[in-house]
Design a protein around this motif. Structure first.
Motif, PDB file in Angstrom:
ATOM      1  N   PHE A  20      62.298  24.327  -7.519  1.00  8.88           N
ATOM      2  CA  PHE A  20      61.852  26.194  -6.938  1.00  8.88           C
ATOM      3  C   PHE A  20      60.492  26.531  -5.588  1.00  8.88           C
ATOM      4  O   PHE A  20      60.288  25.207  -4.824  1.00  8.88           O
ATOM      5  N   VAL A  21      61.554  27.369  -5.365  1.00  9.01           N
ATOM      6  CA  VAL A  21      61.204  27.520  -4.120  1.00  9.01           C
ATOM      7  C   VAL A  21      60.434  29.157  -4.094  1.00  9.01           C
ATOM      8  O   VAL A  21      61.054  29.818  -5.053  1.00  9.01           O
ATOM      9  N   ASP A  22      58.961  29.242  -3.215  1.00  9.50           N
ATOM     10  CA  ASP A  22      58.639  30.470  -3.245  1.00  9.50           C
ATOM     11  C   ASP A  22      58.977  30.876  -1.737  1.00  9.50           C
ATOM     12  O   ASP A  22      58.615  30.679  -0.764  1.00  9.50           O
ATOM     13  N   ILE A  23      59.445  32.666  -1.770  1.00  7.69           N
ATOM     14  CA  ILE A  23      59.705  33.088  -0.585  1.00  7.69           C
ATOM     15  C   ILE A  23      58.163  33.699  -0.308  1.00  7.69           C
ATOM     16  O   ILE A  23      58.772  33.795   0.800  1.00  7.69           O
ATOM     17  N   SER A  24      57.109  33.972  -1.093  1.00 11.00           N
ATOM     18  CA  SER A  24      56.046  34.052   0.031  1.00 11.00           C
ATOM     19  C   SER A  24      55.770  33.129   1.173  1.00 11.00           C
ATOM     20  O   SER A  24      54.893  33.111   1.492  1.00 11.00           O
ATOM     21  N   GLY A  25      56.249  32.365   0.997  1.00  8.04           N
ATOM     22  CA  GLY A  25      55.597  30.241   2.237  1.00  8.04           C
ATOM     23  C   GLY A  25      56.727  31.140   3.535  1.00  8.04           C
ATOM     24  O   GLY A  25      56.483  29.894   4.480  1.00  8.04           O
ATOM     25  N   GLY A  26      57.449  32.209   3.540  1.00  4.29           N
ATOM     26  CA  GLY A  26      58.519  31.984   5.055  1.00  4.29           C
ATOM     27  C   GLY A  26      59.725  32.154   4.319  1.00  4.29           C
ATOM     28  O   GLY A  26      60.241  31.795   3.750  1.00  4.29           O
ATOM     29  N   MET A  27      60.556  33.068   5.571  1.00  7.77           N
ATOM     30  CA  MET A  27      62.190  32.630   6.088  1.00  7.77           C
ATOM     31  C   MET A  27      62.268  31.988   6.438  1.00  7.77           C
ATOM     32  O   MET A  27      63.795  30.702   5.659  1.00  7.77           O
ATOM     33  N   GLN A  28      61.852  30.260   6.159  1.00 13.04           N
ATOM     34  CA  GLN A  28      61.761  28.927   6.903  1.00 13.04           C
ATOM     35  C   GLN A  28      60.939  28.359   7.133  1.00 13.04           C
ATOM     36  O   GLN A  28      59.982  28.723   6.991  1.00 13.04           O
ATOM     37  N   GLN A  29      61.221  27.176   5.157  1.00 17.45           N
ATOM     38  CA  GLN A  29      60.173  26.418   5.218  1.00 17.45           C
ATOM     39  C   GLN A  29      60.803  24.830   5.707  1.00 17.45           C
ATOM     40  O   GLN A  29      62.088  24.717   5.170  1.00 17.45           O
ATOM     41  N   SER A  30      59.867  24.317   5.266  1.00 15.85           N
ATOM     42  CA  SER A  30      60.070  22.205   4.998  1.00 15.85           C
ATOM     43  C   SER A  30      59.329  21.940   4.408  1.00 15.85           C
ATOM     44  O   SER A  30      58.511  22.130   5.305  1.00 15.85           O
ATOM     45  N   TYR A  31      59.774  20.215   3.317  1.00 11.29           N
ATOM     46  CA  TYR A  31      59.505  20.409   2.701  1.00 11.29           C
ATOM     47  C   TYR A  31      59.352  18.949   2.146  1.00 11.29           C
ATOM     48  O   TYR A  31      61.105  18.992   2.107  1.00 11.29           O
ATOM     49  N   ILE A  32      58.944  17.881   1.788  1.00  7.51           N
ATOM     50  CA  ILE A  32      59.751  17.029   1.366  1.00  7.51           C
ATOM     51  C   ILE A  32      59.654  17.092  -0.559  1.00  7.51           C
ATOM     52  O   ILE A  32      58.448  17.545  -0.766  1.00  7.51           O
ATOM     53  N   GLU A  33      60.800  16.383  -0.932  1.00  6.53           N
ATOM     54  CA  GLU A  33      61.001  16.490  -2.561  1.00  6.53           C
ATOM     55  C   GLU A  33      61.614  14.854  -2.705  1.00  6.53           C
ATOM     56  O   GLU A  33      63.040  15.147  -1.833  1.00  6.53           O
ATOM     57  N   ASP A  34      60.721  14.481  -3.792  1.00  5.73           N
ATOM     58  CA  ASP A  34      61.433  13.473  -4.311  1.00  5.73           C
ATOM     59  C   ASP A  34      63.128  14.086  -5.536  1.00  5.73           C
ATOM     60  O   ASP A  34      63.006  14.770  -5.704  1.00  5.73           O
ATOM     61  N   CYS A  35      64.084  13.282  -5.435  1.00  3.26           N
ATOM     62  CA  CYS A  35      64.944  13.219  -5.626  1.00  3.26           C
ATOM     63  C   CYS A  35      64.995  12.899  -7.029  1.00  3.26           C
ATOM     64  O   CYS A  35      64.371  11.758  -7.518  1.00  3.26           O
TER      65      CYS A  35
ATOM     66  N   PRO B 106      73.289  16.451  -7.634  1.00  8.23           N
ATOM     67  CA  PRO B 106      72.848  17.437  -7.505  1.00  8.23           C
ATOM     68  C   PRO B 106      71.443  17.839  -7.724  1.00  8.23           C
ATOM     69  O   PRO B 106      70.538  16.792  -8.882  1.00  8.23           O
ATOM     70  N   ASN B 107      70.459  18.294  -7.377  1.00 12.46           N
ATOM     71  CA  ASN B 107      69.090  18.678  -7.941  1.00 12.46           C
ATOM     72  C   ASN B 107      68.405  20.454  -7.909  1.00 12.46           C
ATOM     73  O   ASN B 107      68.751  20.951  -7.092  1.00 12.46           O
TER      74      ASN B 107
ATOM     75  N   TYR C  40      69.812  21.701  -4.383  1.00 13.77           N
ATOM     76  CA  TYR C  40      70.464  21.040  -3.444  1.00 13.77           C
ATOM     77  C   TYR C  40      71.174  19.175  -3.947  1.00 13.77           C
ATOM     78  O   TYR C  40      70.620  19.201  -4.824  1.00 13.77           O
ATOM     79  N   TYR C  41      71.676  18.626  -2.896  1.00 13.44           N
ATOM     80  CA  TYR C  41      72.054  17.263  -2.835  1.00 13.44           C
ATOM     81  C   TYR C  41      71.136  16.537  -2.393  1.00 13.44           C
ATOM     82  O   TYR C  41      70.844  16.800  -1.227  1.00 13.44           O
ATOM     83  N   CYS C  42      71.194  14.713  -3.147  1.00 17.93           N
ATOM     84  CA  CYS C  42      69.783  14.558  -2.825  1.00 17.93           C
ATOM     85  C   CYS C  42      70.986  13.380  -0.429  1.00 17.93           C
ATOM     86  O   CYS C  42      71.573  13.288  -1.187  1.00 17.93           O
ATOM     87  N   ALA C  43      70.039  13.445   0.074  1.00 15.33           N
ATOM     88  CA  ALA C  43      70.599  12.496   0.996  1.00 15.33           C
ATOM     89  C   ALA C  43      70.725  11.073   0.726  1.00 15.33           C
ATOM     90  O   ALA C  43      72.071  10.606   1.785  1.00 15.33           O
ATOM     91  N   PHE C  44      70.332  10.717  -0.416  1.00 17.78           N
ATOM     92  CA  PHE C  44      70.668   9.208  -0.186  1.00 17.78           C
ATOM     93  C   PHE C  44      71.721   9.466  -1.329  1.00 17.78           C
ATOM     94  O   PHE C  44      72.690   8.468  -1.142  1.00 17.78           O
ATOM     95  N   CYS C  45      71.723  10.200  -2.637  1.00 18.64           N
ATOM     96  CA  CYS C  45      72.588   9.633  -3.478  1.00 18.64           C
ATOM     97  C   CYS C  45      73.500  10.808  -4.197  1.00 18.64           C
ATOM     98  O   CYS C  45      74.705  10.203  -4.710  1.00 18.64           O
ATOM     99  N   GLY C  46      73.731  11.914  -3.215  1.00 15.78           N
ATOM    100  CA  GLY C  46      74.402  12.913  -2.963  1.00 15.78           C
ATOM    101  C   GLY C  46      74.475  13.708  -4.961  1.00 15.78           C
ATOM    102  O   GLY C  46      75.656  14.354  -4.885  1.00 15.78           O
TER     103      GLY C  46
END
Length: 62
Positions: A19-34, A15-16, A7-13
């Protein structure tokens, strides 16, 4: 099952990679630091049910 996605950081642009966990569901949202500027991003993660391709959008965390 875990996989990586980019993904691309919303602040500085920069790329980052995250890891994403498919077992968490088909749609997820969470906070991660750039990994570059260290500012928090809200990540909206979606998986395609057929191909399990990952799509991530990022937004500002205030």
């Amino acid at each position: 099952m875990q996989t990586t996605a980019e993904y691309y950081c919303a602040f500085c642009g920069e790329p980052n990679t995250t890891f994403v966990d498919i077992s968490g569901g088909m749609q997820q949202s969470y906070i991660e630091d750039c990994q570059v500027c260290c500012r928090p991003n809200i990540l909206y993660v979606r998986f395609d049910e057929d191909t399990l391709e990952v799509e991530i959008d990022s937004d500002y965390e205030s």
